[in-house]
Design an enzyme around this catalytic site. Structure first.
Site, short mmCIF file in Angstrom:
data_model
loop_
_atom_site.label_atom_id
_atom_site.label_comp_id
_atom_site.label_asym_id
_atom_site.label_seq_id
_atom_site.Cartn_x
_atom_site.Cartn_y
_atom_site.Cartn_z
N GLU A 68 0.71 -1.21 -0.04
CA GLU A 68 0.07 -0.01 -0.03
C GLU A 68 1.05 1.20 -0.04
O GLU A 68 2.25 1.14 0.20
CB GLU A 68 -0.81 0.11 1.12
N HIS A 79 4.91 0.06 16.10
CA HIS A 79 3.35 -0.25 15.69
C HIS A 79 2.71 -0.93 17.04
O HIS A 79 1.66 -1.40 16.95
CB HIS A 79 3.55 -1.46 14.83
N ARG A 106 -11.89 -9.03 17.28
CA ARG A 106 -11.87 -9.42 18.85
C ARG A 106 -11.83 -8.19 19.55
O ARG A 106 -12.00 -7.01 19.14
CB ARG A 106 -10.28 -10.19 18.92
#
Length: 447
Positions: free
Chosen positions: A200, A235, A292
């Site tokens: 991306e 991250h 989740r």
């Protein structure tokens, strides 16, 4: 409603689920590894079952042992928490085959949204904003190089499965892209058993948002607004807050609606988080969907008054959502600091060992979700997070002041934790002014 559920997890999330189940009148069975035999959360479960040695691959990732424990204890459902098997569609399918309810989405919905390639295709079909890039998996290097030239560097290579920053590489030119593809595939295969990757466009300066959504088995779906998780390192999220500061109301509303439409199109039941990056012009691009309960769900609970864990249990039992979108209102501002037993001065080295000092903060608007206490021995086998400190106040400025005070009260020793780092971040001009991007923490650490 279920009469008995099994919790296929450990630590603070296991305790969080036990508490929600008790308030719903549900008995709990908690599985544990030998490394967790003295885990404080086990004291609160109605029954416990040891499922293997400390390494997760021999215990918390063993589907056969978890199912055997569930059948032995005659449970109605299994709650996977987060991590481990929480986003494993095969596990959800095995539960269904064994006539045990999986407290989460169907295997089909999980596979559809949990795989980033198929999720991106569905997002495109539902007009959820997405990054320009490959339409599907990258088959060879030449295809990746061609796409990168079309969309322009920098680009990011991402694993189709999994998350947590693994299987990701940023490339600013063709040699870096070729090297990044090989490294990302190898890492993704090792971490998730799936080496599929895609590429991306990469935003150099971006803020990170996630929209909390929940759907039931009757076609209803709502959002519980957004969380800002821009404060992160490699991250991994460090600080989350809700609502996000300084976002144009019209653009916020558009992205919230798109998140709901995406999970509704997937016929999704349960809780999910749709993640987005926002550029400097406040254009949003979808990253992925976490199928989740999220680590940071308490932030949303504090501003909406919705008990997310209770609602996901009730939805799994077939109940309709007790509210519509117009019933969900934002009240005040909440901030969460993830408390890890790590030493920031030694490259965030995990800190295992016995906790001798544990003095929790308190006072108005302060919540601590933690399984730790004095005498608890942190095992070296698992993630280093030992708790989440959450504050709530009428305004963002007041929430920052409250978090500053709560961090000052918090005492954990003798091991190092990230509490001093959080104090620095909370005080930083970038955070106070909400003038930051996903790299500001790493810039601060380098400076």
């Amino acid at each position: 409603m279920f009469s008995r559920i099994l919790i296929a997890n450990r630590g603070e999330i296991a305790l969080r689920i036990i508490r929600a189940a008790k308030e719903l009148g549900i008995q709990t069975v908690c599985v544990y590894s030998t490394a967790d035999r003295e885990g404080p959360w086990l004291e609160h479960a109605d029954e416990t079952v040891c499922i293997g040695p400390g390494p997760a691959r021999e215990s918390y990732l063993r589907i056969d042992r978890i199912i055997s424990a569930a059948e032995l204890k005659n449970v109605d459902a299994i709650h996977p928490g987060y991590g481990f098997l929480a986003e494993n569609a095969h596990f959800a399918e095995v539960c269904r085959d064994c006539q045990i309810e999986f407290i989460g989405p169907s295997p089909e919905a999980m596979a559809l949204l949990g795989d980033k390639v198929s999720c991106k295709k569905m997002a495109k079909a539902t007009r959820t904003p997405i990054f320009p890039g490959s339409d599907g998996a990258i088959e060879d290097d030449e295809e990746a190089v061609k796409i990168a030239k079309e969309i322009g560097y920098p680009v990011i290579v991402k694993a189709s499965a999994g998350g947590g920053g693994r299987g990701m590489r940023v490339a600013h030119n063709e040699p870096a892209l070729r090297a990044g593809l090989a490294a990302a595939k190898q890492e993704a295969q090792a971490a998730f058993g799936n080496g599929t990757v895609y590429i991306e466009k990469f935003l150099e300066a971006a803020r990170h948002f996630e929209v909390q959504v929940i759907g039931d088995k009757h076609g209803n779906a709502v959002h519980l607004y957004e969380r800002d998780c821009t404060s992160q390192r490699r991250h991994q999220k460090l600080i989350e807050e809700a609502p996000a500061a300084g976002v144009d109301p019209a653009k916020r509303e558009a992205v919230l609606k798109s998140a709901v439409e995406l999970i509704r199109a997937a016929k999704y039941s349960g809780v999910a988080t749709v993640e987005f990056l926002m550029d400097r012009q406040q254009n949003f691009y979808m990253l992925e969907v976490n199928t989740r309960v999220q680590v940071e769900h308490p932030v949303t609970e504090m501003i909406t008054g919705v008990d997310i864990v209770k609602e996901m249990i009730k939805v799994a039992a077939g109940e309709k959502l007790p509210f519509t979108q117009k019933d969900i209102k934002v009240q005040g501002h909440a901030i969460e600091c993830r408390i890890n037993a790590e030493d920031p001065d030694r490259n965030f080295m995990p800190q295992a060992g016995r906790i001798e000092t544990f003095v929790a903060p308190g006072g108005p608007g302060v919540r601590l979700d933690s399984h730790a206490r004095p005498g608890y021995r942190i095992p070296p086998d698992y993630d280093s997070m030992i708790g989440k400190l959450i504050v709530h106040a009428p305004t963002r400025a007041e929430a920052i002041a409250r978090m500053r005070r709560a961090l000052d009260e918090f005492r954990i020793g003798p091991m190092k934790t990230v509490i001093p780092l959080h104090r620095r971040l909370i005080d930083s001009r970038e955070f106070v002014d909400a003038d930051f991007d996903i790299h500001y923490v790493e810039r601060m650490l380098k400076g």
